[in-house]
Design an enzyme around this catalytic site. Structure first.
Site, PDB file in Angstrom:
ATOM      1  N   ASN A   1      43.362  31.165  36.316  1.00 21.02           N
ATOM      2  CA  ASN A   1      44.276  32.163  37.016  1.00 21.02           C
ATOM      3  C   ASN A   1      45.229  32.813  36.407  1.00 21.02           C
ATOM      4  OD1 ASN A   1      42.794  31.935  39.961  1.00 21.02           O
ATOM      5  ND2 ASN A   1      43.692  29.779  39.895  1.00 21.02           N
ATOM      6  N   ILE A   2      45.687  34.010  36.389  1.00 19.78           N
ATOM      7  CA  ILE A   2      46.705  34.767  35.908  1.00 19.78           C
ATOM      8  C   ILE A   2      48.087  34.123  36.296  1.00 19.78           C
ATOM      9  CG2 ILE A   2      48.101  36.770  35.445  1.00 19.78           C
ATOM     10  CD1 ILE A   2      45.567  38.441  35.935  1.00 19.78           C
TER      11      ILE A   2
ATOM     12  N   CYS B   1      44.105  45.822  28.399  1.00 18.41           N
ATOM     13  CA  CYS B   1      43.483  44.706  28.245  1.00 18.41           C
ATOM     14  C   CYS B   1      42.122  45.131  27.370  1.00 18.41           C
ATOM     15  CB  CYS B   1      43.127  43.794  29.108  1.00 18.41           C
ATOM     16  SG  CYS B   1      42.354  44.619  30.622  1.00 18.41           S
TER      17      CYS B   1
END
Length: 170
Positions: A78-79, A103
């Site tokens: 997860n970020i 990104c």
């Protein structure tokens, strides 16, 4: 550097002098320097940039920011919220604008960041998710949408308000 005006894939204006795209390639450099007149680029991947991208940024006088984050992927990646808050601090600061956020494909990590900016703009979750899915197509991630919904924006609101960055100027 070619004088052809070729935006990167998944390129779009976000708000004010904030832009998003996929990873820029050589054929996009002229557009980034001469059309957008970028001051900064925020890269959301942890890997080093290719030498040609680093050279371009240096020669163009464009400041590089890198907040390397992993995308939201099952089962346990997860970020981190604090990383996203740091990225938001960079993007919202007018002294870094015009800024390009990217990104690899300009879909998931970039989409999460843009979704959280939209929350600051008081967009509805329906509108935020619609925009996210358009850029992430055909691989929209439920975990990204959950991240956007659950992201605690109290820290960035406090920082942005203290610095007079809100509301975000169109």
């Amino acid at each position: 550097m070619t004088n052809e005006v070729v935006p990167p894939e998944n390129f779009s204006h976000v708000v004010g002098e904030i832009y998003r795209s996929s990873f820029p390639r050589f054929e996009n450099f002229y557009f980034l320097k001469h059309r957008l007149k970028l001051k900064s680029v925020l890269v959301l991947i942890p890997e080093e940039l290719p030498p040609e991208n680093e050279e371009f940024l240096q020669e163009a006088g464009i400041q590089l920011f890198q907040v390397g984050m992993s995308g939201n992927k099952e089962p346990f990646v997860n970020i981190p919220g604090d990383q996203l808050t740091r990225a938001m601090e960079i993007v919202l600061n007018p002294k870094h604008q015009p800024i390009l956020i990217h990104c690899n494909r300009g879909k998931h990590r970039t989409g999460c960041l843009i979704g959280c900016i939209r929350k600051l703009q008081n967009w509805s979750l329906t509108m935020i998710f619609d925009e996210y899915r358009r850029f992430a197509f055909p691989k929209a991630r439920a975990l990204d949408q959950q991240f956007i919904e659950m992201y605690n924006d109290s820290d960035i609101k406090r920082i942005a308000s203290a610095n007079n960055w809100l509301p975000i100027k169109w």
